[in-house]
Motif scaffolding. Structure first.
Motif, PDB file in Angstrom:
ATOM      1  N   GLU A  78      13.039   3.354 -19.988  1.00 17.59           N
ATOM      2  CA  GLU A  78      12.408   4.667 -20.070  1.00 17.59           C
ATOM      3  C   GLU A  78      12.026   5.222 -18.700  1.00 17.59           C
ATOM      4  N   CYS A  79      11.570   4.346 -17.791  1.00 21.04           N
ATOM      5  CA  CYS A  79      10.948   4.863 -16.564  1.00 21.04           C
ATOM      6  C   CYS A  79      11.909   4.991 -15.399  1.00 21.04           C
ATOM      7  N   ARG A 123      15.788  -9.641  -8.969  1.00 21.53           N
ATOM      8  CA  ARG A 123      14.455  -9.883  -8.428  1.00 21.53           C
ATOM      9  C   ARG A 123      14.181 -11.371  -8.215  1.00 21.53           C
ATOM     10  N   GLU A 176      12.109  -1.087 -20.879  1.00 14.18           N
ATOM     11  CA  GLU A 176      12.853  -0.567 -22.029  1.00 14.18           C
ATOM     12  C   GLU A 176      13.677   0.665 -21.675  1.00 14.18           C
ATOM     13  N   ASP A 195      16.122  -9.129 -13.728  1.00 10.31           N
ATOM     14  CA  ASP A 195      15.515 -10.418 -13.376  1.00 10.31           C
ATOM     15  C   ASP A 195      16.399 -11.198 -12.411  1.00 10.31           C
ATOM     16  N   ILE A 252       6.216   3.178  -6.311  1.00 12.72           N
ATOM     17  CA  ILE A 252       6.809   2.220  -7.247  1.00 12.72           C
ATOM     18  C   ILE A 252       8.048   2.811  -7.922  1.00 12.72           C
ATOM     19  N   LEU A 282      17.439  13.854 -12.418  1.00 12.40           N
ATOM     20  CA  LEU A 282      16.385  12.870 -12.140  1.00 12.40           C
ATOM     21  C   LEU A 282      15.419  12.700 -13.322  1.00 12.40           C
ATOM     22  N   ALA A 283      15.771  13.252 -14.458  1.00  8.90           N
ATOM     23  CA  ALA A 283      14.845  13.198 -15.597  1.00  8.90           C
ATOM     24  C   ALA A 283      14.670  11.783 -16.137  1.00  8.90           C
ATOM     25  N   ILE A 328       3.020   3.889 -12.855  1.00 10.27           N
ATOM     26  CA  ILE A 328       4.324   3.299 -13.174  1.00 10.27           C
ATOM     27  C   ILE A 328       4.331   1.787 -12.902  1.00 10.27           C
ATOM     28  N   ARG A 379       4.196  -3.511 -20.265  1.00 14.34           N
ATOM     29  CA  ARG A 379       3.747  -2.140 -20.454  1.00 14.34           C
ATOM     30  C   ARG A 379       2.932  -1.961 -21.734  1.00 14.34           C
ATOM     31  N   TYR A 386       4.707  -5.168  -3.808  1.00 12.88           N
ATOM     32  CA  TYR A 386       3.691  -5.015  -4.852  1.00 12.88           C
ATOM     33  C   TYR A 386       3.399  -6.397  -5.427  1.00 12.88           C
ATOM     34  N   ARG A 437      18.501 -10.413 -18.163  1.00 10.31           N
ATOM     35  CA  ARG A 437      18.510  -9.049 -17.634  1.00 10.31           C
ATOM     36  C   ARG A 437      18.967  -9.042 -16.176  1.00 10.31           C
ATOM     37  N   LYS A 480      12.320  -2.235  -9.159  1.00  7.93           N
ATOM     38  CA  LYS A 480      11.015  -2.456  -9.808  1.00  7.93           C
ATOM     39  C   LYS A 480      11.108  -2.412 -11.327  1.00  7.93           C
ATOM     40  N   GLU A 481      10.140  -3.047 -11.972  1.00  8.60           N
ATOM     41  CA  GLU A 481      10.047  -2.951 -13.429  1.00  8.60           C
ATOM     42  C   GLU A 481       8.810  -2.145 -13.798  1.00  8.60           C
ATOM     43  N   GLY A 482       9.021  -1.042 -14.534  1.00  6.99           N
ATOM     44  CA  GLY A 482       7.881  -0.232 -14.953  1.00  6.99           C
ATOM     45  C   GLY A 482       7.632  -0.287 -16.439  1.00  6.99           C
ATOM     46  N   CYS A 483       8.701  -0.495 -17.218  1.00  3.01           N
ATOM     47  CA  CYS A 483       8.498  -0.442 -18.673  1.00  3.01           C
ATOM     48  C   CYS A 483       9.321  -1.483 -19.430  1.00  3.01           C
ATOM     49  N   LEU A 537      10.774   8.408 -14.075  1.00  6.43           N
ATOM     50  CA  LEU A 537       9.398   8.898 -14.210  1.00  6.43           C
ATOM     51  C   LEU A 537       8.618   8.666 -12.926  1.00  6.43           C
ATOM     52  N   CYS A 538       7.851   9.669 -12.554  1.00  5.72           N
ATOM     53  CA  CYS A 538       6.935   9.554 -11.424  1.00  5.72           C
ATOM     54  C   CYS A 538       5.596  10.080 -11.902  1.00  5.72           C
TER      55      CYS A 538
END
Lengths: 753, 187
Positions: free
Chosen positions: B43-44, B27, B41, B24, B100, B128-129, A187, A270, A27, B21, B36-39, B132-133
């Motif tokens: 959450e994702c 990656r 914080e 980081d 992602i 799996l909660a 996402i 975000r 990505y 982090r 991957k980074e989605g948020c 997030l997808c």
């Protein structure tokens, strides 16, 4: 020869699957060219005002920071789309129109330094009075657009005078329906990477429409077409949110890279993404529906208002689709629909799956539910009485000719409801404080661009024998997760009679693929997939003729080995490229002036039933059952199609129950995933997704669009189910617990029931 | 400061402040961009990795906390081109779309299957909660994981070894993990 498990209609695994489950897929944020700088955006932080000055902290070390303002834009300072009203960067002396506008850019070697540089820029702004509500926009005491703040007005009429027709009805149901801003919440946050090679600008990123970015950057950078190259990186979801905004980020990255002389990557955090990029239009729809005692719908009067936000962007197109769907899939002889999109000082609202139709669908399907109640009719029976059949005429005067599946989709849902619910579903306990209800919705969604859009667009796709002898599909349509790559590979492989693995789908890049039109509007499979099919058949004919030319006997098995023939062609003659351009089927007529005619080449059809349980202590709503039947014409890859419907359904349930971007004075309050919530695996119900295939004669193998329609109807079904459970009208979304509670309290106090 | 940790079976020494982090470090320093980074914080769940076999959001793990620990990322699930049964099921069942969130789901589900091999669908949803997808509505993700649960149970019932156990079980503390996949290998 292609195996049965790979043909159109089977579900071979997606071609990008292995790369995605192993983490190998790259990505934009995974790309790290040497010397790449981190770009950040300085934003307005004022909803409306005049930018007087940009001041840089003299105590800050700017030595390794690239700083860019509107003065550094070599071409025109606009994000070219429909109207060129939105600047790439607000210039000093210019007007700030929303809280998160880009006014300057910084790039630095590290994230930390770039963040610090952004914080070291101060804006001097003279504030102006602002507009944050539809009513204030209509009042037009503050003028943001023209004299009336109306970006665009559309009107569709059919039949007699609507007031006279309503007056003659036995029953008239009236309601006002409101929906909130919804964040796409892909996402993968938005991001673009720019690098200059000599005087050519290369931009790679997370995007839906490479040629939109290309068109915009030519203007911003003042460059000819061949000196701007836009490439799509693997994209982590779009849902409309990456239709237009990537042009803005791409321009920013390109300007920074130009000034720095090094590659620059701009990837949004975000909170920045939620606040600054486009969201679904908040709406208010007033709807009057007149019926005869026996349930026949006789007249509909619909007034649609969308909050367009600060700039025109795609709003008028979104409004158009909302208006064209606002009467629903019902035979109604007299219709008046007026839609207006208004200017406010919110960040621009834009494309999001469904594109205006979910808002108007919510209104007409709530109206249908209320009409059934007013008449004492079963809601399914009322729909069966009025749903379109083949040959019926729509509000724009379009005669439906084939591929009408309004009844079959509803029939499938009704039949499924007679089956026991799926195992493993989440339910609330059977208890006196838990109330249960059921809601139904039926709806339709036009596939492809509106009216003459496809004819104007002239989308193209190529199937080629590439120079290396591989059969290759070249299209500007992107895969953002919806499976376009696999769908194209399957269509081409079936047309060529080769294995899916023997077809390569080129990564979209404006120097390698033709402009297929944007990846939007439920058009990729139906329109561009059709072009791929035609082009593949043309390549096959040429290769078969070539086999005869080079003297292969008619019964030589090598004649049927297209990959081998392709290699032989490439060795002998180089590349073979067959490009096809879209031509609408004969007989399609549309008048943009009167908004009459064939609004869409064809429609998809759907029905949804939702069972909810409401906890009257906490006002939590749990979707215990969700049955969704969608007509897709032909499922090229049923697993991919089911994934589209499942995903759209849960986005619709999210919009119905939880998802709402909250603004205060034009600022987004919930700009994070912790407070701008989307459903998790727990809230998502066990889905009962049913595919209906009513083939479209002009789609590839009969296929129609599927991407958007599942978003349109579940919202109304949920609201009607909650209303059924509690006996109180639920006329707004999302139905957060506090909203349900407020409505129940108001209902008990003698309000709407 | 210099911090030593084991990443995908290989001892690593990385540089950085104690609050840097883990995400980081993986990656940027180790080129393991599958995480991957989605948020940013917690959450994702897109940045989920295993630390001593436990799924964690690597965006919330300061480097100091990872010192001396065993970190396993999505790159270490497959063995070269050979996918695990879970990865294969995710692809075949349609459990990945934009992809992602998929590395986080693959990593988290790997740990979940090891810890609760008999989890039913509702329990799998709970496990799996934290991931997030936005594409799948979770249905085909749960289908894929539930199918692996069933297949492994069948294999166990039949007296056969569960398929690919060495690759799908989380790495125990102190135990060398499986080899790094052919792509995304650390430099």
């Amino acid at each position: 020869m292609i195996g049965l498990g790979e043909r159109v209609g089977a579900s071979p695994p997606r071609v990008d699957g292995a790369a995605k489950v192993t983490g190998a897929a790259r990505y934009v944020d995974d790309l790290q060219p040497p010397g790449c700088l981190v770009g950040r955006t300085v934003r307005s932080r004022v909803a409306h005002g005049v930018l007087r000055a940009l001041e840089r902290d003299p105590g800050f070390d700017w030595s390794d920071v690239t700083f860019v303002t509107a003065a550094d834009v070599p071409g025109r300072n606009v994000v070219t789309l429909i109207e060129d009203d939105q600047p790439v960067l607000v210039p000093v002396g210019g007007t700030i129109r929303h809280h998160d506008e880009a006014v300057a850019l910084v790039a630095a070697p590290t994230k930390e330094k770039a963040e610090a540089a952004r914080a070291a820029v101060r804006l001097v702004v003279d504030p102006l009075p602002a507009i944050f509500t539809l009513d204030d926009a209509l009042r037009a005491e503050v003028k943001l657009h023209g004299q009336d703040n109306v970006f665009k007005r559309f009107e569709v009429t059919r039949g007699d005078d609507v007031e006279r027709a309503l007056a003659a009805c036995d029953v008239v149901v009236e309601g006002v329906y409101e929906t909130g801003a919804q964040e796409q919440m892909y996402i993968e946050p938005q991001g673009m990477l720019a690098a200059w090679e000599g005087d050519t600008c290369h931009v790679t990123g997370s995007l839906q429409c490479p040629y939109y970015v290309h068109k915009a950057l030519k203007v911003t950078l003042g460059l000819p077409a061949e000196r701007v190259v836009i490439t799509q990186a693997v994209t982590g979801g779009g849902f409309g949110g990456k239709e237009e905004y990537p042009s803005m980020i791409g321009a920013h990255a390109a300007l920074l890279a130009r000034a720095a002389g090094r590659p620059v990557k701009v990837v949004y955090e975000r909170d920045e993404d939620v606040a600054a990029t486009t969201k679904r239009h908040p709406s208010r729809v007033r709807h009057r529906l007149g019926l005869a005692k026996d349930g026949r719908m006789l007249a509909a009067d619909v007034d649609v208002l969308f909050d367009g936000g600060a700039y025109a962007t795609l709003t008028q197109v979104v409004l158009s689709r909302g208006v064209l769907h606002a009467a629903g899939p019902y035979r109604i002889p007299t219709v008046r629909i007026v839609g207006r999109a208004l200017a406010t000082n919110h960040p621009p609202h834009g494309a999001f799956r469904g594109f205006g139709a979910p808002q108007t669908t919510f209104a007409y399907e709530r109206q249908t539910a209320k009409a059934a109640r007013a008449l004492g009719m079963d809601p399914v029976a009322l729909r069966r009485l009025n749903l379109y059949r083949d040959g019926d005429v729509t509000a724009t005067g379009q005669t439906l000719r084939g591929s009408v599946a309004a009844h079959p989709t509803l029939d499938r849902v009704v039949a499924q409801l007679e089956q026991p619910p799926p195992a493993g579903r989440r339910t609330l306990p059977q208890a006196p404080h838990v109330k249960r209800g059921r809601g139904v919705a039926t709806y339709f969604h036009g596939s492809g661009f509106t009216g003459s859009g496809e004819e104007r667009l002239k989308g193209q796709a190529t199937v080629a024998v590439a120079a290396d002898g591989v059969l290759e599909v070249r299209a500007g349509s992107t895969d953002m997760g919806q499976g376009a790559t696999t769908t194209f590979a399957q269509i081409a492989a079936t047309a060529l009679d080769v294995h899916v693995s023997q077809v390569r789908v080129a990564q979209p890049s404006t120097d390698k693929v033709p402009d297929s039109g944007p990846t939007v509007a439920s058009r990729t499979c139906m329109i561009v997939g059709g072009l791929v099919d035609q082009a593949a058949r043309a390549v096959r004919s040429k290769l078969e003729a070539f086999a005869a030319e080079v003297g292969l006997a008619a019964d030589d098995p090598a004649r049927g080995d297209l990959p081998a023939l392709a290699r032989r062609w490439a060795a002998a003659r180089g590349e073979l490229a067959e490009t096809h351009t879209y031509r609408p089927p004969a007989g399609i007529r549309w008048d943009d002036q009167t908004y009459r005619g064939d609004a869409y080449p064809v429609f998809g059809w759907a029905a949804c039933a939702v069972d909810v349980a409401v906890d009257t202590d906490t006002w939590e709503v749990v979707v215990e059952r969700c049955v969704h039947a969608v007509d897709v014409g032909k499922a090229i890859n049923p697993t991919i199609v089911q994934g589209q419907i499942d995903g759209g359904t849960v986005q619709a349930l999210g919009w119905a129950l939880w998802e709402s971007v909250q603004y205060r004075e034009g600022k987004v309050l919930n700009d994070r995933m912790t407070n701008c919530i989307i459903p998790t695996a727990i809230e998502a119900p066990e889905l009962e997704t049913l595919l209906v295939e009513e083939p479209y004669a002009h789609g590839p193998f009969g296929a129609k669009g599927v991407g958007e329609i599942p978003m349109d109807g579940p919202g109304a079904a949920v609201a009607s189910a909650v209303e059924d459970a509690l006996g109180v009208a639920m006329d707004e979304l999302p139905l957060l617990p506090e909203v349900v509670h407020r409505r129940v309290r108001a209902g008990r106090a003698g309000g709407a029931a | 400061m210099k911090v030593s940790l084991v990443v995908n079976g290989a001892p690593r020494e990385v540089e950085g402040g104690p609050l840097r982090r883990l995400l980081d470090v993986l990656r940027e320093d180790l080129a393991l961009t599958g995480t991957k980074e989605g948020c940013g914080e917690g959450e994702c769940g897109a940045c989920t990795v295993l630390i001593d076999g436990e799924p964690v959001n690597s965006c919330l793990v300061p480097l100091a906390q990872a010192a001396g620990r065993e970190v396993r990322t999505v790159e270490a699930l497959a063995s070269g081109e050979l996918l695990t049964d879970l990865q294969e099921a995710l692809v075949r069942c349609g459990g990945t779309q934009c992809g992602i969130c998929t590395p986080g789901i693959a990593v988290c589900a790997t740990a979940a299957l090891a810890r609760e091999p008999g989890a039913d669908r509702l329990r799998l949803r709970e496990l799996l909660a934290g991931n997030l997808c936005r594409c799948t509505g979770y249905q085909l993700v749960i289908d894929a994981v539930a199918e692996v649960v069933a297949r492994r149970a069948d294999a166990t019932d039949a007296g056969a070894a569960p398929p690919l156990p060495a690759r799908t079980a989380p790495t125990a503390p102190g135990q060398a993990g499986p080899g790094v996949g052919s792509r995304g290998a650390a430099p």
